[in-house]
Design an enzyme around this catalytic site. Structure first.
Site, PDB file in Angstrom:
ATOM      1  CG  ASP A  20      -2.120   0.860   1.087  1.00  0.00           C
ATOM      2  OD1 ASP A  20      -2.288   1.465   0.008  1.00  0.00           O
ATOM      3  OD2 ASP A  20      -2.892   0.958   2.052  1.00  0.00           O
ATOM      4  CD1 TRP A  25       7.458   6.528  -2.101  1.00  0.00           C
ATOM      5  CD2 TRP A  25       7.108   6.820  -4.300  1.00  0.00           C
ATOM      6  NE1 TRP A  25       8.693   6.540  -2.732  1.00  0.00           N
ATOM      7  CE2 TRP A  25       8.492   6.720  -4.084  1.00  0.00           C
ATOM      8  CE3 TRP A  25       6.651   7.005  -5.612  1.00  0.00           C
ATOM      9  CZ2 TRP A  25       9.431   6.794  -5.112  1.00  0.00           C
ATOM     10  CZ3 TRP A  25       7.561   7.082  -6.650  1.00  0.00           C
ATOM     11  CH2 TRP A  25       8.946   6.970  -6.388  1.00  0.00           C
ATOM     12  CG  HIS A  37       0.463   1.977  -9.400  1.00  0.00           C
ATOM     13  ND1 HIS A  37       0.161   1.616  -8.101  1.00  0.00           N
ATOM     14  CD2 HIS A  37      -0.609   2.699  -9.838  1.00  0.00           C
ATOM     15  CE1 HIS A  37      -1.039   2.094  -7.781  1.00  0.00           C
ATOM     16  NE2 HIS A  37      -1.517   2.765  -8.813  1.00  0.00           N
ATOM     17  CG  ASP A  67     -13.666  -4.506  -3.159  1.00  0.00           C
ATOM     18  OD1 ASP A  67     -14.700  -4.816  -3.789  1.00  0.00           O
ATOM     19  OD2 ASP A  67     -13.419  -4.904  -2.008  1.00  0.00           O
ATOM     20  CD1 TRP A  69     -12.518  -5.859 -10.524  1.00  0.00           C
ATOM     21  CD2 TRP A  69     -11.534  -4.976 -12.329  1.00  0.00           C
ATOM     22  NE1 TRP A  69     -11.824  -6.865 -11.162  1.00  0.00           N
ATOM     23  CE2 TRP A  69     -11.213  -6.353 -12.283  1.00  0.00           C
ATOM     24  CE3 TRP A  69     -11.020  -4.211 -13.383  1.00  0.00           C
ATOM     25  CZ2 TRP A  69     -10.409  -6.975 -13.237  1.00  0.00           C
ATOM     26  CZ3 TRP A  69     -10.219  -4.836 -14.333  1.00  0.00           C
ATOM     27  CH2 TRP A  69      -9.914  -6.199 -14.248  1.00  0.00           C
ATOM     28  CG  LEU A 131      10.121 -16.760  -3.146  1.00  0.00           C
ATOM     29  CD1 LEU A 131       9.971 -16.783  -1.618  1.00  0.00           C
ATOM     30  CD2 LEU A 131      10.524 -15.353  -3.593  1.00  0.00           C
ATOM     31  NE  ARG A 187      -8.340  -0.112   4.898  1.00  0.00           N
ATOM     32  CZ  ARG A 187      -7.795   1.090   4.907  1.00  0.00           C
ATOM     33  NH1 ARG A 187      -7.941   1.884   5.956  1.00  0.00           N
ATOM     34  NH2 ARG A 187      -7.083   1.517   3.871  1.00  0.00           N
ATOM     35  CG  LEU A 188      -6.548  -8.224   8.004  1.00  0.00           C
ATOM     36  CD1 LEU A 188      -7.153  -9.437   8.675  1.00  0.00           C
ATOM     37  CD2 LEU A 188      -5.059  -8.457   7.736  1.00  0.00           C
TER      38      LEU A 188
HETATM   39  C1  FPP Z   1      -1.711   0.293  -3.323  1.00  0.00           C
HETATM   40  O1  FPP Z   1      -1.292   1.607  -3.453  1.00  0.00           O
HETATM   41  C2  FPP Z   1      -1.191  -0.481  -4.412  1.00  0.00           C
HETATM   42  C3  FPP Z   1      -1.944  -1.081  -5.373  1.00  0.00           C
HETATM   43  C4  FPP Z   1      -3.412  -0.998  -5.429  1.00  0.00           C
HETATM   44  C5  FPP Z   1      -1.344  -1.834  -6.448  1.00  0.00           C
HETATM   45  C6  FPP Z   1      -0.066  -2.543  -6.141  1.00  0.00           C
HETATM   46  C7  FPP Z   1       0.596  -2.701  -7.416  1.00  0.00           C
HETATM   47  C8  FPP Z   1       1.938  -2.696  -7.639  1.00  0.00           C
HETATM   48  C9  FPP Z   1       2.928  -2.677  -6.559  1.00  0.00           C
HETATM   49  C10 FPP Z   1       2.456  -2.676  -9.013  1.00  0.00           C
HETATM   50  C11 FPP Z   1       1.792  -3.600  -9.968  1.00  0.00           C
HETATM   51  C12 FPP Z   1       2.040  -5.021  -9.621  1.00  0.00           C
HETATM   52  C13 FPP Z   1       2.518  -5.935 -10.460  1.00  0.00           C
HETATM   53  C14 FPP Z   1       2.686  -7.318  -9.997  1.00  0.00           C
HETATM   54  C15 FPP Z   1       2.902  -5.617 -11.828  1.00  0.00           C
HETATM   55  P1  FPP Z   1      -2.394   2.734  -3.621  1.00  0.00           P
HETATM   56  O2  FPP Z   1      -2.492   3.069  -5.061  1.00  0.00           O
HETATM   57  O3  FPP Z   1      -3.666   2.310  -2.977  1.00  0.00           O
HETATM   58  O4  FPP Z   1      -1.723   3.880  -2.823  1.00  0.00           O
HETATM   59  P2  FPP Z   1      -2.463   5.022  -1.988  1.00  0.00           P
HETATM   60  O5  FPP Z   1      -3.232   4.335  -0.896  1.00  0.00           O
HETATM   61  O6  FPP Z   1      -1.326   5.825  -1.477  1.00  0.00           O
HETATM   62  O7  FPP Z   1      -3.332   5.764  -2.961  1.00  0.00           O
END
Ligand code: FPP
Length: 246
Positions: A20, A25, A37, A67, A69, A131, A187-188
């Protein structure tokens, strides 16, 4: 990536990570969320590289929840493009380092070609025994439990183990030992709810794109400092927890 550990992943820990904070960031750096991302993918590489030498045999990463989506179409498209890129670009390195990749979650709603790319990556990495990397995409723990419950209807004497196998699709997969969530959220979020029944939880303020091997080591050090009693009074190793008759 170097690894001098050769024991089977199953005897090692199962760590789940809710990655998260990519968006925050990026926003703090006046960058687009997509840049966050992309930096998150770099963090995945660091953690996959560090995990085997820290006693982790199975690593489940939450990349896209069912969710998610609901996010703006442009962000969903960018995340799917990143997943497609990851699957194409990473396989060679995963094979070289003995990493077996599997993707959990629904595949029928993914954009064209991604389900096939997942299948190819899984087949190419199938022999990896250093792994087991599991990436959760269009994943919902509650949906996985519901689906398993529907399939369980035809099972005669259902046990927790059999039900676990139905949920994970991976007979004998070790329950989650430790769940880590980055970015200060606690949260989970519908992640591995059945498999984490006795998982220890570790929350860190670190944003996912800044997360690396040292942060994993810190989370594991905290984990190893805890006493796991699985409802009893004495510390128990997860391999030895008996199936309790109900
Ligand atoms: C949460 O950050 C992160 C995600 C919803 C996506 C995680 C995805 C990646 C690390 C990259 C893609 C993965 C692969 C395997 C190619 P957020 O966007 O909810 O951050 P925020 O809470 O600060 O808005």
């Amino acid at each position: 990536m170097q690894s001098n550990l050769s024991s089977k992943p199953q005897s090692k820990l199962h760590v789940g990570i809710i990655m998260d904070g990519n968006g925050r960031w990026a926003t703090r750096r006046q960058l687009s969320r997509l840049r966050g991302h992309e930096a998150g993918v770099e963090a995945i590489r660091r953690v996959v590289e560090a995990a085997p030498d820290q006693g982790v045999g199975t690593l489940t990463l939450y990349a896209f929840s069912s969710d998610n989506w609901r996010r703006p179409k442009a962000e969903v498209t960018a995340l799917m493009a990143l997943l497609r890129f990851y699957l194409a670009s990473e396989v060679e390195s995963l094979v070289r380092n003995g990493v077996r990749l599997t993707v959990i979650g629904r595949r029928d709603r993914l954009p064209n070609g991604i389900a096939d790319a997942i299948g190819r990556a899984e087949a190419a990495t199938a022999k990896g025994d250093v792994l087991h990397l599991r990436i959760a995409v269009d994943y919902s723990a509650r949906d996985a439990i519901l689906k398993a419950a529907a399939n369980a209807a035809s099972e005669g004497d259902l046990t927790r183990e059999k039900f676990s196998d139905l949920i994970t699709g991976e007979p004998g997969l070790r329950d989650v030992d430790l769940v880590i969530r980055t970015s200060g959220e606690k949260r989970l979020s519908d992640f591995l709810l059945w498999e984490s029944a006795y998982a220890e939880l570790h929350f860190t303020d670190r944003m996912w794109p800044d997360f690396g091997g040292e942060d994993l080591a810190e989370a594991l050090a905290s984990f190893h400092g805890r006493e796991r009693r699985f409802g009893g009074l004495q510390p128990v190793s997860p391999e030895l927890t008996p199936e309790v008759a109900l």
